[in-house]
Design a protein around this motif. Structure first.
Motif, mmCIF file in Angstrom:
data_model
loop_
_atom_site.group_PDB
_atom_site.id
_atom_site.type_symbol
_atom_site.label_atom_id
_atom_site.label_comp_id
_atom_site.label_asym_id
_atom_site.label_seq_id
_atom_site.Cartn_x
_atom_site.Cartn_y
_atom_site.Cartn_z
ATOM 1 N N MET A 127 41.040 28.824 64.130
ATOM 2 C CA MET A 127 41.090 27.730 63.424
ATOM 3 C C MET A 127 39.727 26.986 63.335
ATOM 4 N N ASN A 128 39.253 26.628 62.140
ATOM 5 C CA ASN A 128 37.741 26.220 61.829
ATOM 6 C C ASN A 128 38.087 24.564 61.867
ATOM 7 N N ARG A 129 37.203 23.899 62.573
ATOM 8 C CA ARG A 129 36.961 22.561 62.919
ATOM 9 C C ARG A 129 36.509 21.698 61.943
ATOM 10 N N HIS A 130 35.785 22.215 60.867
ATOM 11 C CA HIS A 130 34.959 21.571 59.951
ATOM 12 C C HIS A 130 35.674 21.426 58.721
ATOM 13 N N THR A 131 36.760 22.077 58.619
ATOM 14 C CA THR A 131 37.625 22.087 57.418
ATOM 15 C C THR A 131 38.125 20.419 56.765
ATOM 16 N N ARG A 132 38.410 19.879 57.826
ATOM 17 C CA ARG A 132 38.846 18.479 57.729
ATOM 18 C C ARG A 132 38.041 17.526 58.030
ATOM 19 N N GLN A 133 37.808 16.733 56.987
ATOM 20 C CA GLN A 133 36.692 15.405 57.370
ATOM 21 C C GLN A 133 37.541 14.125 57.246
ATOM 22 N N ASP A 134 37.274 13.103 57.979
ATOM 23 C CA ASP A 134 37.703 11.983 58.220
ATOM 24 C C ASP A 134 37.248 11.077 57.189
ATOM 25 N N GLU A 135 38.017 10.583 56.243
ATOM 26 C CA GLU A 135 37.585 9.804 55.170
ATOM 27 C C GLU A 135 38.579 8.373 55.080
ATOM 28 N N SER A 136 38.663 7.848 56.339
ATOM 29 C CA SER A 136 39.174 6.572 56.423
ATOM 30 C C SER A 136 38.261 5.521 56.294
ATOM 31 N N GLY A 137 38.407 4.546 55.496
ATOM 32 C CA GLY A 137 37.580 3.443 55.242
ATOM 33 C C GLY A 137 37.031 3.710 53.998
ATOM 34 N N PHE A 138 36.967 4.774 53.207
ATOM 35 C CA PHE A 138 36.278 5.142 51.805
ATOM 36 C C PHE A 138 37.026 4.440 50.888
ATOM 37 N N GLY A 139 36.451 3.526 50.140
ATOM 38 C CA GLY A 139 36.959 2.890 49.242
ATOM 39 C C GLY A 139 36.825 3.593 47.888
ATOM 40 N N GLY A 140 35.917 4.452 47.721
ATOM 41 C CA GLY A 140 35.554 5.046 46.453
ATOM 42 C C GLY A 140 34.429 4.490 45.803
ATOM 43 N N ILE A 141 33.712 4.989 44.869
ATOM 44 C CA ILE A 141 32.897 4.489 44.048
ATOM 45 C C ILE A 141 33.256 3.440 42.887
ATOM 46 N N GLU A 142 34.472 3.705 42.645
ATOM 47 C CA GLU A 142 35.091 2.717 41.597
ATOM 48 C C GLU A 142 35.187 1.281 41.701
ATOM 49 N N VAL A 143 35.463 1.048 43.206
ATOM 50 C CA VAL A 143 35.507 -0.249 43.465
ATOM 51 C C VAL A 143 34.335 -0.958 43.296
#
Length: 142
Positions: A1-17
């Protein structure tokens, strides 16, 4: 199992904000400035009506009262047309009312406010002094 395939994106609002937030803040600023323009015009119209009514009671000259109101209006830095009406009669205890009316254009927002104008009206009343010299008759004050 590869640990680097999932990234935590919590708190990211996106550039469209950012552009949406900027647009909302710009519109809110225009609305606040338009409201302030109406309030400032109302204060100037109120001062003009007050001065016109006081001058009418003191001088009994409608032309001079209108000039005093217009001078007060211009003294507030206003260049828009102000309509002043002096109502009432000159008699002991008579009530003289000055009505100041003008139109205010809100801060110009393309498409939204090109057709808008807000009518601002202010009125002020003064009583003629019952003991004023130069008037005929007796005071009939209530």
């Amino acid at each position: 199992m590869n640990r680097h395939t999932r990234q935590d994106e919590s708190g990211f609002g996106g550039i469209e904000v950012l552009p949406i937030g900027l647009l909302v803040m710009t519109l809110v600023t225009f609305v606040v400035l338009s409201a302030w323009n109406v309030i400032d015009t109302k204060v100037a119209a109120s001062s003009a009506a007050t001065e016109a009514a006081r001058t009418a009671v003191e001088t009994f000259d409608q032309g001079e009262a209108e000039n005093a109101g217009q001078d007060t209006w211009r003294g507030h830095g206003k260049t828009a047309k102000l309509k002043l009406d002096i109502e009432g009669g000159i008699s002991r205890c008579g009530r003289i009312t000055a009505v100041a009316t003008t139109k205010v254009k809100p801060i110009r927002i393309p498409i939204l406010t090109s057709w808008m104008s807000i009518t601002v009206t202010s009125r002020h009343s003064e009583l003629v002094d019952p003991y004023r010299s130069g008037l005929v008759g007796e005071a009939q004050c209530e």
